[in-house]
Design an enzyme around this catalytic site. Sequence first.
Site, PDB file in Angstrom:
ATOM      1  N   ARG A   1      -1.178   9.261   8.817  1.00 50.99           N
ATOM      2  CA  ARG A   1      -1.496   7.936   9.175  1.00 50.99           C
ATOM      3  C   ARG A   1      -0.761   7.091   7.690  1.00 50.99           C
ATOM      4  O   ARG A   1      -1.189   7.628   6.965  1.00 50.99           O
ATOM      5  CB  ARG A   1      -3.168   7.641   9.626  1.00 50.99           C
ATOM      6  CG  ARG A   1      -2.987   5.855   9.913  1.00 50.99           C
ATOM      7  CD  ARG A   1      -4.045   5.354  10.585  1.00 50.99           C
ATOM      8  NE  ARG A   1      -4.913   5.582   8.985  1.00 50.99           N
ATOM      9  CZ  ARG A   1      -5.591   3.829   8.470  1.00 50.99           C
ATOM     10  NH1 ARG A   1      -5.090   3.208   8.414  1.00 50.99           N
ATOM     11  NH2 ARG A   1      -6.292   4.511   7.512  1.00 50.99           N
TER      12      ARG A   1
ATOM     13  N   ARG B   1      -1.744   9.601   1.660  1.00 52.05           N
ATOM     14  CA  ARG B   1      -2.864   9.782   1.420  1.00 52.05           C
ATOM     15  C   ARG B   1      -3.456  11.147   1.042  1.00 52.05           C
ATOM     16  O   ARG B   1      -4.259  11.498   0.563  1.00 52.05           O
ATOM     17  CB  ARG B   1      -3.290   9.125   2.303  1.00 52.05           C
ATOM     18  CG  ARG B   1      -4.192   7.390   1.830  1.00 52.05           C
ATOM     19  CD  ARG B   1      -5.235   7.088   3.321  1.00 52.05           C
ATOM     20  NE  ARG B   1      -4.805   5.756   3.329  1.00 52.05           N
ATOM     21  CZ  ARG B   1      -5.856   4.424   4.079  1.00 52.05           C
ATOM     22  NH1 ARG B   1      -5.856   5.079   4.551  1.00 52.05           N
ATOM     23  NH2 ARG B   1      -5.305   2.933   3.959  1.00 52.05           N
TER      24      ARG B   1
ATOM     25  N   HIS C   1     -11.966  10.223   6.698  1.00 56.54           N
ATOM     26  CA  HIS C   1     -11.698   8.487   6.600  1.00 56.54           C
ATOM     27  C   HIS C   1     -11.053   8.392   8.371  1.00 56.54           C
ATOM     28  O   HIS C   1     -11.551   6.571   9.014  1.00 56.54           O
ATOM     29  CB  HIS C   1     -11.013   8.041   5.755  1.00 56.54           C
ATOM     30  CG  HIS C   1     -10.502   6.040   5.333  1.00 56.54           C
ATOM     31  ND1 HIS C   1     -11.344   5.888   5.841  1.00 56.54           N
ATOM     32  CD2 HIS C   1      -9.171   5.594   6.055  1.00 56.54           C
ATOM     33  CE1 HIS C   1     -10.985   4.277   5.526  1.00 56.54           C
ATOM     34  NE2 HIS C   1      -9.630   4.005   5.838  1.00 56.54           N
TER      35      HIS C   1
ATOM     36  N   GLU D   1       0.814  -1.425  -0.187  1.00 54.09           N
ATOM     37  CA  GLU D   1      -0.178  -0.005  -0.105  1.00 54.09           C
ATOM     38  C   GLU D   1       1.121   0.937  -0.193  1.00 54.09           C
ATOM     39  O   GLU D   1       2.053   0.996   0.150  1.00 54.09           O
ATOM     40  CB  GLU D   1      -1.309  -0.119   1.765  1.00 54.09           C
ATOM     41  CG  GLU D   1      -2.012  -0.922   0.758  1.00 54.09           C
ATOM     42  CD  GLU D   1      -3.008  -1.018   1.963  1.00 54.09           C
ATOM     43  OE1 GLU D   1      -3.659  -1.233   2.207  1.00 54.09           O
ATOM     44  OE2 GLU D   1      -2.881   0.083   3.025  1.00 54.09           O
TER      45      GLU D   1
ATOM     46  N   HIS E   1      -9.242   9.976   3.066  1.00 54.09           N
ATOM     47  CA  HIS E   1      -9.239   9.207   2.257  1.00 54.09           C
ATOM     48  C   HIS E   1      -9.248   8.828   0.743  1.00 54.09           C
ATOM     49  O   HIS E   1     -10.485   9.956   0.401  1.00 54.09           O
ATOM     50  CB  HIS E   1     -10.617   7.260   2.678  1.00 54.09           C
ATOM     51  CG  HIS E   1      -9.444   6.773   1.832  1.00 54.09           C
ATOM     52  ND1 HIS E   1      -9.383   6.144   0.311  1.00 54.09           N
ATOM     53  CD2 HIS E   1      -8.555   5.256   2.384  1.00 54.09           C
ATOM     54  CE1 HIS E   1      -8.450   5.095   0.148  1.00 54.09           C
ATOM     55  NE2 HIS E   1      -8.734   4.488   1.652  1.00 54.09           N
TER      56      HIS E   1
END
Length: 531
Positions: A378, A284, A343, A119, A238
């Site tokens: 995060r 992100r 998110h 990811e 997100h």
Amino acid sequence: MTAFDNTLYADGALIVGAGLAGLFTALKLAPRPVTVLSPKPLGLGASSAWAQGGVAAAMGEGDSSHAHAQDTEMAGAGIVDHGIAESVTAEAVARIEDLARWGTPFDRDDFGNFELGREAAHSANRIVKVEGDRAGAAIMQAIIAQVRKTASIRVVEGITALSLARDNGRVVGVYCRRLGDRYSEPVFIRARATVLAAGGLGGLYAVTTNPPGVRGHAMGMAARAGALIADPEFVQFHPTAILTQADPAPLATEALRGEGAILINDLGERFMPAIHVDAELAPRDIVARANFRQIQVGRRVFLDTRQALGRDILTRFPTVSKYCLDAGIDPVSAPIPVTPAAHFHMGGVKVNDYGRSSLPGLWVCGEASCTGLHGANRLASNSLLEAVVYGARIAEDIGGLEPARDLAPFKGIEWDEAEGNRAEDVLRNTVAVQQLRRVMTDLVGVERDAEGLQQALRQIAHLEAHAEQVTTAYLNMTTSATLVAAAALRRTESRGGHFRRDYPEPSPDWEHHTEMSLDEALAIREGAKAY
């Protein structure tokens, strides 16, 4: 605290919240007695069950927990606590083994080795997953089965916590109400140790990937009791929520981009390579802002999986495929329309290495807490890891409670599905709640500035003062919203998930965590009235 007639007693620890963090803590406390409060039946309403990617853990050849910690610190934009990152990533393998032992069917190869996904912002394949995008649901299913057969754990469903109870400065339990019961006296549940594991605040925003009940109530009730809050301004959006009429918005997992899916606009242009060297696998916050800016100038944004996955998306990512097909989107033949959505909350109740808050008697874990692991942004799939690591730490820290003896269910508290769903719909469709969510999205969203944040604080104060019914649940929401907006106004820089149009660069003066009490946030809100 005065005497309270409507009192129930939890044997041992009381856990508020039944997502992964709360249930993992309960299992780690066994055989010591635990009472778990859940507003809905186990598995419903918890963000953990909706997690698609998996759990991050350095288990692959050539990988290391130190490398995982370095990636965590890089994503966190300079304010991740180094020691926390090193210690949490070092515990990852042990916690994965716990989950596997309790029945989680992680993806494995023919030799029994974990199949590891990739990811964004990870330097190695280290996402331990289930059927591509079913990790959260599968983990929760296994954990719930284990909880159900553990005699020391009493689960009370159909009850929602409203406020923390304190006595001589110590948290001694919670005031609760049966879901949907707005008129009877609250129930006071007394406990020797209280663990708050009731989730984040995505539902404060009009567009969110979080379950409907996740709306800042945990941070709000802790702040109202006097707990210190850390980093509330850092909300992660997100970048690829699927653009439908659904509320909450279904999620197109980041793992799709890890498999090579690309972002394009309605002109067919791929825009991420010009923005970041890692293109779609950039952190992100960068991808979310890129999508947001495309939308702001009138473009539509799509996640195109056609070349990377083709028909394989149907079997390798069944959850995303179902979301798309239910909305009339065929991901095999057409790109998926997406939008940024609230998110994850990097901030929350400030805790130490063992999950202790600033209030004696109160531990906090999961998204309700701020451990210092996430910093300003995060790293993907670190949320479930943090939940299980701190669940284990809290269980060890609480300790000293006697083993359970025939825990009996509380009388008179049962889940009523029809009434519970009705109560949720009523709250969600209340004009004041809809207005608050709109304020947060428009003024405290992906991009912010001083004028908008001051306006947001004024509007939140107005809503709090003039809502038709200012219930405790709504007060928890406006409290959390105030903390987010006040901290965002005070942090005059851009860092990670917090982006200020009027201060677009990071500042060395702000290379530290925010710490804020509710009184400080209310003072900032009061000051905004002068503008």
